[in-house]
Scaffold this active site. Structure first.
Site, PDB file in Angstrom:
ATOM      1  CB  THR A 211      -8.564  45.514 105.933  1.00  0.00           C
ATOM      2  OG1 THR A 211      -7.721  46.413 106.650  1.00  0.00           O
ATOM      3  CG2 THR A 211      -7.740  44.390 105.331  1.00  0.00           C
ATOM      4  CG  ASN A 212      -6.341  50.006 104.320  1.00  0.00           C
ATOM      5  OD1 ASN A 212      -5.307  50.003 104.976  1.00  0.00           O
ATOM      6  ND2 ASN A 212      -7.445  50.620 104.744  1.00  0.00           N
ATOM      7  NE  ARG A 213       0.025  46.948  99.619  1.00  0.00           N
ATOM      8  CZ  ARG A 213       0.806  47.753  98.915  1.00  0.00           C
ATOM      9  NH1 ARG A 213       0.294  48.540  97.990  1.00  0.00           N
ATOM     10  NH2 ARG A 213       2.097  47.800  99.160  1.00  0.00           N
TER      11      ARG A 213
END
Length: 401
Positions: A211-213
């Protein structure tokens, strides 16, 4: 803070229900939002909470008597002219009936009937009373008379069981009313807008994912700004952490899930805004069981490209549809954003540098540059995301017009 209420004159009418104590919090929150607040109370309301409480909170005399007067004119007439918005919170069955039938027999009903202000009412009562035919008719009448009715919640009632009839929390009343009052004159009324939010998740195994932030805050801010302008909003999101009145959420997880949901909703939409931070790649195959660590060995995971949601929407849009993309970059921000605007066949692209610590991912603020095919770039310096969202929606409304 909800700047809709800033510098507005708000009259809060409190009636005699067990939820009258929540009106004190409502008054305080409106004042925190920089509204000028006065309070009126029925006789029965004063059995549940004192007028002194509201006088202290509002720093103003409380209207309780039809024959109260100041030096200028009759007090309830002066207050009726003064108010921009009237909240009746909580509203008993008795007060709902009086207002629906035009019965004017005390200070607060006289003030309400004499005012041309926007009117908001939040009924709170026993569920049997709420569902009585007479109450249903009365609420229908108020809606027909242009009252904004805040529907009661399902919750624990004074009678000792859960049912519909509970007064919503004051912040919910304030935020819902702000959105709905603004939407009445919104420039996007009747327009359908599809917005994506959050960071997608690509499963590695049943426990882990890529995923990402991204927190989704920008997408949710855009959804709020759109409903404030009266749009029908569909938010395709990877989380449901914020609830916005009038927004239909479609909860997804992976990029492919989001891709399918967006294509399903976009056919009859006027605008697509791709604010989500989607994963460009996913594992070729997710493990069926948790991947176990093997001492001394490295792990290699093969990745494959995900569907490009913005590019596909851009390919399939009609002349009447508007497509807005986002570019979250860490270098050469404007160069990459301009290329993306053309390559994805978008009409607008919002570029932001996510390498900074005080804006971008998981922050309440952002700084962006809005690129359009037919306009010079617009730079928005560090601002709350909701302010940026409203600027973006204003540009969209102008383009659609």
């Amino acid at each position: 803070m909800n700047d809709f209420y800033k510098n507005k004159n708000i009259l809060v009418i409190v009636t005699g229900g067990i939820a009258a104590y929540k009106a004190a919090t409502l008054v305080r929150e409106l004042i925190k939002n920089e509204a000028r607040v006065r309070v009126g109370m029925t006789v029965t309301a004063q059995e549940f909470i004192t007028s002194r409480t509201f006088a202290v909170l509002s720093h103003h005399e409380v209207l309780t008597d039809l024959f109260q007067a100041n030096e200028a004119e009759v007090m309830h007439i002066e207050w009726a002219k003064w108010a921009d918005i009237i909240f009746v919170v909580p509203a008993t069955a008795n007060m709902v009936g009086k207002l629906a039938q035009g019965i004017i027999d005390d200070a607060v009903t006289s003030t309400i009937i004499a005012s041309s202000a926007e009117k908001v009412i939040a009924p709170a009562m026993n569920d049997v009373m709420l569902n009585a035919p007479a109450m249903i008719r009365n609420l229908h009448t108020l809606k027909s008379d242009d009252w904004l009715v805040i529907e009661p919640d399902i919750g624990f009632l004074a009678e000792g069981y859960d049912a519909q009839g509970r007064l919503p929390e004051p912040l919910e009343i304030i935020n819902q009313a702000a959105i709905r009052l603004q939407a009445r004159i919104g420039r996007l009324a009747g327009r359908k807008i599809v917005i994506t939010a959050g960071g997608t998740r690509e499963a590695l195994d049943p426990v882990r994912y890529l995923t990402n932030r991204s927190s989704g805050k920008m997408g949710f801010a855009l959804a709020q700004a759109a409903v404030e302008l009266g749009a029908d909003v569909v938010l395709v999101t990877t989380n449901s952490r914020y609830k916005i009145y009038g927004v239909r959420e479609v909860l997804v997880s992976s990029t492919r899930d989001m891709h399918a949901a967006v294509l399903h909703e976009f056919d009859n939409a006027d605008v697509f805004i791709g604010a989500a931070a989607v994963s460009d790649y996913r594992p070729v195959e997710a493990a069926k069981d948790k991947i176990k660590k093997k001492s001394g060995e490295n792990l290699t995971i093969k990745l494959m490209q995900n569907p490009d949601i913005l590019a596909e929407v851009g390919r399939h849009k009609t002349m009447k549809q508007l497509v807005v993309g986002f570019a979250a970059e860490t270098q050469n921000v404007l160069e990459y954003a301009r290329k993306k605007l053309i390559q994805k066949n978008a009409d607008m692209l919002v570029a932001n540098d996510v390498s900074t610590t005080n804006s971008g991912f998981d922050s309440e603020n952002n700084r962006v540059t809005i690129l359009s095919r037919d306009e010079d770039p617009e730079i928005i310096s560090l601002s709350p995301k909701i302010a940026i969202a409203r600027s973006i929606m204003d540009k969209i409304a102008k383009k659609l017009a």
